[in-house]
Design an enzyme around this catalytic site. Structure first.
Site, PDB file in Angstrom:
ATOM      1  CD  GLU A   1      -2.786  -1.323   0.227  1.00 21.24           C
ATOM      2  OE1 GLU A   1      -3.004  -0.379  -0.657  1.00 21.24           O
ATOM      3  OE2 GLU A   1      -3.289  -2.360   0.196  1.00 21.24           O
TER       4      GLU A   1
ATOM      5  CD1 TRP B   1      -1.521  -0.445  -3.914  1.00 26.02           C
ATOM      6  CD2 TRP B   1      -1.662   1.024  -5.881  1.00 26.02           C
ATOM      7  NE1 TRP B   1      -1.828  -1.109  -5.063  1.00 26.02           N
ATOM      8  CE2 TRP B   1      -2.336  -0.388  -6.188  1.00 26.02           C
ATOM      9  CE3 TRP B   1      -1.866   1.946  -6.840  1.00 26.02           C
ATOM     10  CZ2 TRP B   1      -2.837  -0.894  -7.267  1.00 26.02           C
ATOM     11  CZ3 TRP B   1      -2.286   1.495  -8.127  1.00 26.02           C
ATOM     12  CH2 TRP B   1      -2.933   0.241  -8.221  1.00 26.02           C
TER      13      TRP B   1
ATOM     14  CD1 TRP C   1     -16.458  13.911 -18.713  1.00 21.62           C
ATOM     15  CD2 TRP C   1     -16.976  12.226 -17.780  1.00 21.62           C
ATOM     16  NE1 TRP C   1     -15.516  13.268 -18.706  1.00 21.62           N
ATOM     17  CE2 TRP C   1     -15.761  12.042 -17.905  1.00 21.62           C
ATOM     18  CE3 TRP C   1     -17.916  11.198 -16.987  1.00 21.62           C
ATOM     19  CZ2 TRP C   1     -15.015  10.938 -17.609  1.00 21.62           C
ATOM     20  CZ3 TRP C   1     -17.106  10.040 -16.767  1.00 21.62           C
ATOM     21  CH2 TRP C   1     -15.898   9.867 -16.868  1.00 21.62           C
TER      22      TRP C   1
ATOM     23  CG  ASN D   1      -8.997   1.958  -0.708  1.00 27.46           C
ATOM     24  OD1 ASN D   1      -8.652   3.133  -1.589  1.00 27.46           O
ATOM     25  ND2 ASN D   1      -8.783   0.597  -1.271  1.00 27.46           N
TER      26      ASN D   1
ATOM     27  CD1 TRP E   1     -12.442  11.491 -15.039  1.00 29.38           C
ATOM     28  CD2 TRP E   1     -10.939  12.442 -13.490  1.00 29.38           C
ATOM     29  NE1 TRP E   1     -11.480  11.806 -15.871  1.00 29.38           N
ATOM     30  CE2 TRP E   1     -10.443  12.793 -14.829  1.00 29.38           C
ATOM     31  CE3 TRP E   1     -10.480  12.990 -12.605  1.00 29.38           C
ATOM     32  CZ2 TRP E   1      -9.292  13.428 -15.135  1.00 29.38           C
ATOM     33  CZ3 TRP E   1      -9.164  13.675 -12.768  1.00 29.38           C
ATOM     34  CH2 TRP E   1      -8.630  13.830 -14.049  1.00 29.38           C
TER      35      TRP E   1
ATOM     36  CD1 TRP F   1     -11.099  11.156  -6.643  1.00 28.48           C
ATOM     37  CD2 TRP F   1     -13.131  10.717  -7.933  1.00 28.48           C
ATOM     38  NE1 TRP F   1     -12.208  11.190  -5.867  1.00 28.48           N
ATOM     39  CE2 TRP F   1     -13.398  11.090  -6.600  1.00 28.48           C
ATOM     40  CE3 TRP F   1     -13.835  10.309  -8.723  1.00 28.48           C
ATOM     41  CZ2 TRP F   1     -14.715  10.926  -6.237  1.00 28.48           C
ATOM     42  CZ3 TRP F   1     -15.558  10.298  -8.532  1.00 28.48           C
ATOM     43  CH2 TRP F   1     -15.765  10.662  -6.953  1.00 28.48           C
TER      44      TRP F   1
HETATM   45  C1  LIG Z   1     -11.279   7.714  -5.119  1.00 27.27           C
HETATM   46  C2  LIG Z   1     -10.225   7.828  -4.166  1.00 27.27           C
HETATM   47  C3  LIG Z   1      -9.619   8.617  -3.716  1.00 27.27           C
HETATM   48  C4  LIG Z   1      -8.502   8.840  -2.854  1.00 27.27           C
HETATM   49  N1  LIG Z   1      -7.974   9.726  -2.117  1.00 27.27           N
HETATM   50  C5  LIG Z   1      -6.877   9.673  -1.410  1.00 27.27           C
HETATM   51  C6  LIG Z   1      -6.241  10.825  -1.037  1.00 27.27           C
HETATM   52  O1  LIG Z   1      -6.711  12.118  -1.285  1.00 27.27           O
HETATM   53  N2  LIG Z   1      -5.449  10.635  -0.121  1.00 27.27           N
HETATM   54  C7  LIG Z   1      -4.695   9.378   0.359  1.00 27.27           C
HETATM   55  O2  LIG Z   1      -3.851   9.309   1.095  1.00 27.27           O
HETATM   56  N3  LIG Z   1      -5.359   8.304  -0.223  1.00 27.27           N
HETATM   57  C8  LIG Z   1      -6.443   8.415  -0.889  1.00 27.27           C
HETATM   58  N4  LIG Z   1      -6.950   7.187  -1.455  1.00 27.27           N
HETATM   59  C9  LIG Z   1      -6.368   5.794  -1.220  1.00 27.27           C
HETATM   60  C10 LIG Z   1      -6.867   5.265  -0.005  1.00 27.27           C
HETATM   61  O3  LIG Z   1      -8.359   5.242  -0.069  1.00 27.27           O
HETATM   62  C11 LIG Z   1      -6.391   5.868   1.277  1.00 27.27           C
HETATM   63  O4  LIG Z   1      -4.908   6.124   1.174  1.00 27.27           O
HETATM   64  C12 LIG Z   1      -6.689   4.882   2.354  1.00 27.27           C
HETATM   65  O5  LIG Z   1      -8.102   4.718   2.504  1.00 27.27           O
HETATM   66  C13 LIG Z   1      -6.347   5.597   3.874  1.00 27.27           C
HETATM   67  O6  LIG Z   1      -6.635   4.714   4.955  1.00 27.27           O
HETATM   68  P1  LIG Z   1      -5.382   3.965   5.818  1.00 27.27           P
HETATM   69  O7  LIG Z   1      -4.485   5.074   6.141  1.00 27.27           O
HETATM   70  O8  LIG Z   1      -6.220   3.198   6.741  1.00 27.27           O
HETATM   71  O9  LIG Z   1      -4.787   3.192   4.758  1.00 27.27           O
HETATM   72  P2  LIG Z   1      -4.110   1.544   4.790  1.00 27.27           P
HETATM   73  O10 LIG Z   1      -5.033   0.540   3.977  1.00 27.27           O
HETATM   74  O11 LIG Z   1      -3.649   1.435   5.988  1.00 27.27           O
HETATM   75  O12 LIG Z   1      -2.688   1.963   3.883  1.00 27.27           O
HETATM   76  C14 LIG Z   1      -1.572   2.463   4.452  1.00 27.27           C
HETATM   77  C15 LIG Z   1      -1.326   3.580   3.683  1.00 27.27           C
HETATM   78  O13 LIG Z   1      -0.926   3.240   2.118  1.00 27.27           O
HETATM   79  C16 LIG Z   1      -1.157   4.450   1.488  1.00 27.27           C
HETATM   80  N5  LIG Z   1      -2.435   3.753   0.479  1.00 27.27           N
HETATM   81  C17 LIG Z   1      -3.086   2.872   0.666  1.00 27.27           C
HETATM   82  N6  LIG Z   1      -4.042   2.502  -0.304  1.00 27.27           N
HETATM   83  C18 LIG Z   1      -3.675   3.573  -1.388  1.00 27.27           C
HETATM   84  C19 LIG Z   1      -4.036   3.959  -2.666  1.00 27.27           C
HETATM   85  N7  LIG Z   1      -5.228   2.979  -3.179  1.00 27.27           N
HETATM   86  N8  LIG Z   1      -3.363   4.790  -3.205  1.00 27.27           N
HETATM   87  C20 LIG Z   1      -2.253   5.431  -2.598  1.00 27.27           C
HETATM   88  N9  LIG Z   1      -2.018   5.335  -1.478  1.00 27.27           N
HETATM   89  C21 LIG Z   1      -2.603   4.405  -0.609  1.00 27.27           C
HETATM   90  C22 LIG Z   1      -1.958   5.654   2.439  1.00 27.27           C
HETATM   91  O14 LIG Z   1      -0.817   6.368   2.620  1.00 27.27           O
HETATM   92  C23 LIG Z   1      -2.096   4.793   3.566  1.00 27.27           C
HETATM   93  O15 LIG Z   1      -2.117   5.504   4.568  1.00 27.27           O
HETATM   94  C24 LIG Z   1      -7.946   7.151  -2.587  1.00 27.27           C
HETATM   95  C25 LIG Z   1      -8.596   6.044  -2.947  1.00 27.27           C
HETATM   96  C26 LIG Z   1      -9.620   6.438  -3.879  1.00 27.27           C
HETATM   97  C27 LIG Z   1     -10.329   5.169  -4.475  1.00 27.27           C
END
Ligand SMILES: Cc1cc2nc3c(=O)[nH]c(=O)nc-3n(C[C@H](O)[C@H](O)[C@H](O)COP(=O)(O)OP(=O)(O)OC[C@H]3O[C@@H](n4cnc5c(N)ncnc54)[C@H](O)[C@@H]3O)c2cc1C
Length: 462
Positions: free
Chosen positions: A267, A270, A298, A333, A351, A374
């Site tokens: 993650e 990512w 759109w 997420n 989007w 997005w």
């Molecule tokens: C439409 C959409 C918009 C999003 N906008 C953001 C945003 O503005 N800021 C943001 O930090 N994340 C965003 N995410 C990714 C993800 O949803 C969040 O990082 C995550 O929900 C944060 O929760 P957590 O810290 O418990 O993550 P965990 O699941 O514990 O993951 C650990 C860390 O990994 C990173 N991470 C995890 N999943 C992703 C991912 N898919 N993409 C990028 N980094 C990831 C984050 O920094 C997160 O804190 C978005 C995802 C979607 C689908």
């Protein structure tokens, strides 16, 4: 031994901590006195992505940072206005001979860094930009031919394999020259914002470190099992702390590795994949990453878009997600994906409008990850879901909130509804619950419209 500089400015930006702060550490090691500085940008007030929840969190981070700096013997200097003009003033007032800062992964931040380098040259002061927000910068993880990756999995392999810098401690003392003016710590009034919600997480290094320890102790080892269950606190909930730099990604990675969840480390990859995409393809902020999908039609935002923004679509999982976001500045997420796909594929709304709405409300609002998320959901991004893979909000509910616990938490109208009633649309004129709205659309109909639009657009391109 005499230090290299007498007075160095450390410009805090998205690195609001003392522990393992790369540029701050270098500044304190190489300069007799350090001016810890933060700039409140005037443009923030009017930007369409600014919202009260993230700014509230920022206020708390700055308040905590000010105390922590004071604890080391220093004084936090805050100014408001234009970054370059204020830095120039401060450099002259403090006789600074160097400026240190951690690099920003966003194009806007990078533009200022380039201008600052020129300013420093003109002023005859040393400029030290350092890498801090990521484990691996976008130029470090490249394909064999030196070009950037466009797909996550092949990117993640060298990212995971690359050697990682170990985290460092925090400075033991910090001496700031006296007599420098500082603006007061900001409040929401600074940006003419108000917010009466109380459910956002507390900002600041101490709170972030407590959250990190808790997540590492309780959840990271079992991350894979619970990460897709929004009713459970199964993810680390550290995104806002990575966003604002109240924790160091090196420390998080180092400690998370001990928990043995490869999925969790992926993650973090990512996050850096999307930073790399934004660095190499900054046009994604304007256009679809995949050029084939540029110019897709759109719909104009209408009352259905307004219903989506309020969490009143009659689709329980969508409404729960939006209401969670409005109350807490966070959305799980899995739910972010469902909600974003619903806006782009069921409501046919651009989007970019969803991206903006999320940026206004998310405490972890991160330009690169938000844009990536997005565009993934819209089917237009790097490594995106193919356009024909359209999630059905009803079956997604059955898979990810089978007992309806997440939905009931955020949609009180549905407290008494059995889980099964949340797995499919209600019969005509018979709402799921008496005071809950009927679905604003039929998912299968809208799905077919989306498929036809994407197919037509592709055919028109050829
Ligand atoms: C439409 C959409 C918009 C999003 N906008 C953001 C945003 O503005 N800021 C943001 O930090 N994340 C965003 N995410 C990714 C993800 O949803 C969040 O990082 C995550 O929900 C944060 O929760 P957590 O810290 O418990 O993550 P965990 O699941 O514990 O993951 C650990 C860390 O990994 C990173 N991470 C995890 N999943 C992703 C991912 N898919 N993409 C990028 N980094 C990831 C984050 O920094 C997160 O804190 C978005 C995802 C979607 C689908």
């Amino acid at each position: 031994m005499a230090k290299k500089y007498s007075h160095a400015i450390h410009w805090f930006r998205r690195d609001l901590r003392l522990t393992d702060n790369t540029a701050l550490r270098a500044a304190t090691q190489e300069s007799e006195e350090v001016i810890p500085f933060y700039l409140l940008s005037s443009w923030k007030k009017h930007h369409l992505w600014t919202g009260p929840k993230r700014q509230q969190f920022l206020c708390e981070c700055l308040e905590s940072l000010a105390k922590n700096i004071e604890h080391l013997g220093g004084e936090f200097i805050i100014r408001q206005g234009d970054a370059l003009a204020e830095i120039e003033k401060l450099a002259k007032e403090s006789n600074a001979d160097a400026i240190y800062f951690n690099q920003d992964p966003d194009p806007f931040g990078k533009k200022i860094e380039a201008q600052l380098a020129t300013l420093c040259e003109n002023l005859g002061i040393a400029c030290h930009p350092l890498q801090d927000a990521v484990l691996h910068g976008p130029e470090e993880i490249l394909k064999g031919d030196g070009t950037p990756y466009r797909v996550y999995t092949p990117y993640s392999k060298p990212w995971l394999a690359a050697e990682k810098r170990k985290p460092l401690g925090k400075p033991r003392t910090l001496k700031t020259p006296s007599g420098l003016d500082s603006a007061p710590l900001p409040s929401l009034k600074t940006w003419e914002l108000t917010f009466d919600g109380e459910e956002i997480l507390r900002g600041g290094e101490r709170s972030a470190r407590d959250r990190m320890s808790q997540a590492l102790q309780d959840r990271v080892a079992s991350y894979e099992k619970y990460r897709d269950v929004p009713s459970v606190l199964g993810t680390s909930r550290l995104s806002q702390d990575l966003r604002w730099g109240t924790i160091s990604v090196r420390e998080l990675y180092d400690r998370a590795k001990e928990c043995g969840s490869l999925q969790y480390l992926k993650e973090l990859a990512w996050r850096e994949f999307y930073f790399a995409i934004l660095h190499h393809f900054p046009e994604v902020l304007k256009w679809e990453f995949k050029a084939d999908w540029r110019g897709l039609p759109w719909d104009e935002p209408d009352e259905k878009f307004e219903a989506w923004k309020k969490g009143e679509t009659g689709f329980p999982i969508i409404d729960a997600g939006i209401r969670e976001l409005l109350a807490t500045g966070f959305m799980h997420n899995r739910v972010r994906m469902i909600v974003a796909m619903f806006l782009t594929k069921d409501l046919h709304i651009d989007w970019r409008l969803g991206e903006q709405f999320f940026m206004q409300h998310l405490v972890d609002g991160e330009i690169a990850s938000n844009n990536g998320g997005w565009q993934w959901s819209a089917g237009t991004g790097a490594d995106a879901a193919p356009y024909f893979r359209i999630q059905n909000p009803w079956s997604q509910t059955k898979t990810h909130d089978s007992q309806g616990e997440y939905i009931r938490k955020w949609v009180p109208e549905l407290t008494k509804v059995p889980a099964k009633a949340l797995y499919g649309p209600p019969e005509a004129d018979c709402p799921i619950a008496p005071d809950y709205v009927m679905p604003i659309l039929d998912h299968s109909t809208e799905r077919n419209i989306t498929l036809a639009r994407f197919k037509k657009h592709r055919a028109d391109q050829n």
